[in-house]
Each structure stands twice: as C-alpha cells, then as structure tokens.
Design a protein around this motif. Structure first.
Motif, PDB file in Angstrom:
ATOM      1  N   GLU A   2      12.030   6.046  -1.087  1.00 31.32           N
ATOM      2  CA  GLU A   2      12.609   7.142  -0.002  1.00 31.32           C
ATOM      3  C   GLU A   2      12.345   6.599   1.397  1.00 31.32           C
ATOM      4  O   GLU A   2      13.290   6.967   2.243  1.00 31.32           O
ATOM      5  CB  GLU A   2      11.547   8.212  -0.323  1.00 31.32           C
ATOM      6  CG  GLU A   2      11.643   9.241  -1.665  1.00 31.32           C
ATOM      7  CD  GLU A   2      10.851  10.246  -1.946  1.00 31.32           C
ATOM      8  OE1 GLU A   2      11.355  11.423  -2.314  1.00 31.32           O
ATOM      9  OE2 GLU A   2       9.698  10.005  -1.705  1.00 31.32           O
ATOM     10  N   CYS A   3      11.217   6.025   1.674  1.00 33.32           N
ATOM     11  CA  CYS A   3      11.112   5.368   2.809  1.00 33.32           C
ATOM     12  C   CYS A   3      12.208   4.373   3.349  1.00 33.32           C
ATOM     13  O   CYS A   3      12.282   4.274   4.389  1.00 33.32           O
ATOM     14  CB  CYS A   3       9.721   4.539   2.860  1.00 33.32           C
ATOM     15  SG  CYS A   3       8.318   5.720   2.982  1.00 33.32           S
ATOM     16  N   LEU A   4      12.764   3.564   2.353  1.00 29.70           N
ATOM     17  CA  LEU A   4      13.869   2.670   2.740  1.00 29.70           C
ATOM     18  C   LEU A   4      14.897   3.644   3.350  1.00 29.70           C
ATOM     19  O   LEU A   4      15.515   3.042   4.253  1.00 29.70           O
ATOM     20  CB  LEU A   4      14.115   2.066   1.373  1.00 29.70           C
ATOM     21  CG  LEU A   4      13.145   0.954   0.878  1.00 29.70           C
ATOM     22  CD1 LEU A   4      13.864   0.514  -0.226  1.00 29.70           C
ATOM     23  CD2 LEU A   4      12.926  -0.116   2.069  1.00 29.70           C
ATOM     24  N   ARG A  33       7.479   3.738  10.083  1.00 28.17           N
ATOM     25  CA  ARG A  33       7.410   2.241  10.206  1.00 28.17           C
ATOM     26  C   ARG A  33       6.136   1.782  10.321  1.00 28.17           C
ATOM     27  O   ARG A  33       5.721   0.703  10.021  1.00 28.17           O
ATOM     28  CB  ARG A  33       8.497   1.615  11.234  1.00 28.17           C
ATOM     29  CG  ARG A  33       9.876   1.729  10.657  1.00 28.17           C
ATOM     30  CD  ARG A  33      10.786   1.104  11.850  1.00 28.17           C
ATOM     31  NE  ARG A  33      12.192   1.422  11.286  1.00 28.17           N
ATOM     32  CZ  ARG A  33      12.942   1.132  12.132  1.00 28.17           C
ATOM     33  NH1 ARG A  33      13.078   0.319  13.191  1.00 28.17           N
ATOM     34  NH2 ARG A  33      14.268   1.202  11.717  1.00 28.17           N
ATOM     35  N   ARG A  34       5.320   2.561  11.269  1.00 24.00           N
ATOM     36  CA  ARG A  34       3.910   2.133  11.564  1.00 24.00           C
ATOM     37  C   ARG A  34       3.072   2.651  10.477  1.00 24.00           C
ATOM     38  O   ARG A  34       1.875   2.145  10.666  1.00 24.00           O
ATOM     39  CB  ARG A  34       3.676   3.126  12.766  1.00 24.00           C
ATOM     40  CG  ARG A  34       4.453   2.926  13.941  1.00 24.00           C
ATOM     41  CD  ARG A  34       4.192   3.750  15.237  1.00 24.00           C
ATOM     42  NE  ARG A  34       5.090   3.681  16.222  1.00 24.00           N
ATOM     43  CZ  ARG A  34       5.904   4.605  16.860  1.00 24.00           C
ATOM     44  NH1 ARG A  34       5.621   5.991  16.515  1.00 24.00           N
ATOM     45  NH2 ARG A  34       6.908   4.494  17.330  1.00 24.00           N
ATOM     46  N   VAL A  35       3.179   3.405   9.530  1.00 24.25           N
ATOM     47  CA  VAL A  35       2.334   3.885   8.288  1.00 24.25           C
ATOM     48  C   VAL A  35       2.584   3.500   7.056  1.00 24.25           C
ATOM     49  O   VAL A  35       1.892   3.771   6.255  1.00 24.25           O
ATOM     50  CB  VAL A  35       1.930   5.211   8.672  1.00 24.25           C
ATOM     51  CG1 VAL A  35       1.286   5.642   9.842  1.00 24.25           C
ATOM     52  CG2 VAL A  35       3.312   6.248   8.582  1.00 24.25           C
ATOM     53  N   GLY A  84       4.575   3.486  -0.185  1.00 31.00           N
ATOM     54  CA  GLY A  84       5.180   4.571   0.623  1.00 31.00           C
ATOM     55  C   GLY A  84       4.258   5.058   1.489  1.00 31.00           C
ATOM     56  O   GLY A  84       3.520   4.339   2.013  1.00 31.00           O
ATOM     57  N   VAL A  85       4.353   6.210   1.894  1.00 33.05           N
ATOM     58  CA  VAL A  85       3.440   7.124   2.933  1.00 33.05           C
ATOM     59  C   VAL A  85       2.972   8.242   2.099  1.00 33.05           C
ATOM     60  O   VAL A  85       3.714   9.241   1.793  1.00 33.05           O
ATOM     61  CB  VAL A  85       4.420   7.302   3.972  1.00 33.05           C
ATOM     62  CG1 VAL A  85       3.457   8.314   4.876  1.00 33.05           C
ATOM     63  CG2 VAL A  85       5.072   6.194   4.725  1.00 33.05           C
ATOM     64  N   GLN A 115      -0.797   9.055  13.446  1.00 32.24           N
ATOM     65  CA  GLN A 115      -2.171   8.500  13.143  1.00 32.24           C
ATOM     66  C   GLN A 115      -2.589   8.977  11.978  1.00 32.24           C
ATOM     67  O   GLN A 115      -2.552  10.108  11.460  1.00 32.24           O
ATOM     68  CB  GLN A 115      -3.304   8.816  14.105  1.00 32.24           C
ATOM     69  CG  GLN A 115      -4.617   8.210  13.891  1.00 32.24           C
ATOM     70  CD  GLN A 115      -5.799   9.045  14.709  1.00 32.24           C
ATOM     71  OE1 GLN A 115      -5.049   9.749  15.578  1.00 32.24           O
ATOM     72  NE2 GLN A 115      -6.746   8.489  14.670  1.00 32.24           N
ATOM     73  N   ARG A 116      -3.192   8.024  10.700  1.00 31.95           N
ATOM     74  CA  ARG A 116      -3.579   8.300   9.479  1.00 31.95           C
ATOM     75  C   ARG A 116      -4.594   8.639   9.486  1.00 31.95           C
ATOM     76  O   ARG A 116      -5.904   8.449  10.194  1.00 31.95           O
ATOM     77  CB  ARG A 116      -3.317   7.037   8.415  1.00 31.95           C
ATOM     78  CG  ARG A 116      -3.857   7.337   7.194  1.00 31.95           C
ATOM     79  CD  ARG A 116      -3.884   6.101   6.220  1.00 31.95           C
ATOM     80  NE  ARG A 116      -2.593   5.368   6.369  1.00 31.95           N
ATOM     81  CZ  ARG A 116      -1.346   5.395   5.479  1.00 31.95           C
ATOM     82  NH1 ARG A 116      -1.750   6.541   4.724  1.00 31.95           N
ATOM     83  NH2 ARG A 116      -0.392   4.790   5.793  1.00 31.95           N
ATOM     84  N   LEU A 117      -5.094   9.960   8.832  1.00 40.21           N
ATOM     85  CA  LEU A 117      -6.291  10.794   8.849  1.00 40.21           C
ATOM     86  C   LEU A 117      -7.149  10.349   7.544  1.00 40.21           C
ATOM     87  O   LEU A 117      -8.230  10.128   7.590  1.00 40.21           O
ATOM     88  CB  LEU A 117      -6.291  12.115   9.207  1.00 40.21           C
ATOM     89  CG  LEU A 117      -5.687  12.604  10.662  1.00 40.21           C
ATOM     90  CD1 LEU A 117      -5.570  14.130  10.917  1.00 40.21           C
ATOM     91  CD2 LEU A 117      -6.596  11.842  11.660  1.00 40.21           C
TER      92      LEU A 117
END
Length: 75
Positions: free
Chosen positions: A14-16, A44-46, A51-52, A70-72
């Motif tokens: 899905e991110c692609l 793109r940063r995470v 995936g994410v 920012q990832r929590l």
C-alpha cells in the motif's frame, strides 16, 4: 505548533502506491476519532519493510500546513 496523534496501518505494498505518486494524501483517524488528511510523501520518513504501522504525531504550522511526522508507538 498544533499537533494531532493518528493511527496508521498500511502494508508495504500500500505504501508503494503512495511512494510512486499514485496518491497525494493519506486519510486516517486521530486517536480521538477525527478524520485527518496529510501529504502522502510524509510516509517516506517512517516506512519500514513491513509498511507503516503505529501511532504517529503529526505537527502542523499555525496556518495548518503539515510540517512533521513522528513515530510514537509501534503497533
């Protein structure tokens, strides 16, 4: 700066679609139930190999423009 915490669960595939420009925005929900839209290029940063997945804090300018992700937590 205003911020909002959101939950994102996207597979690598899905991110692609986001990465290759197939989608301009990501639509998700905040922890308090609000609908949130932010630029797809922020992923793109995470993105990782799977995936994410997790809870992320999105930070916006006072004018409402996206500035940072920012990832929590990792879910």
């Amino acid at each position: 700066m205003p911020s909002i915490d959101v939950v994102v669960h996207l597979t690598y595939e899905e991110c692609l679609g986001y990465y290759h420009g197939g989608f301009a925005n990501v639509r998700t929900r905040s922890l308090d139930g609000r609908r949130v839209v932010f630029p797809a290029d922020a992923l793109r940063r995470v993105v990782r190999r799977d995936g994410v997945h997790g809870v992320f804090r999105l930070t916006f300018s006072p004018g409402g423009r996206f500035q940072r992700i920012q990832r929590l937590t990792r879910a």
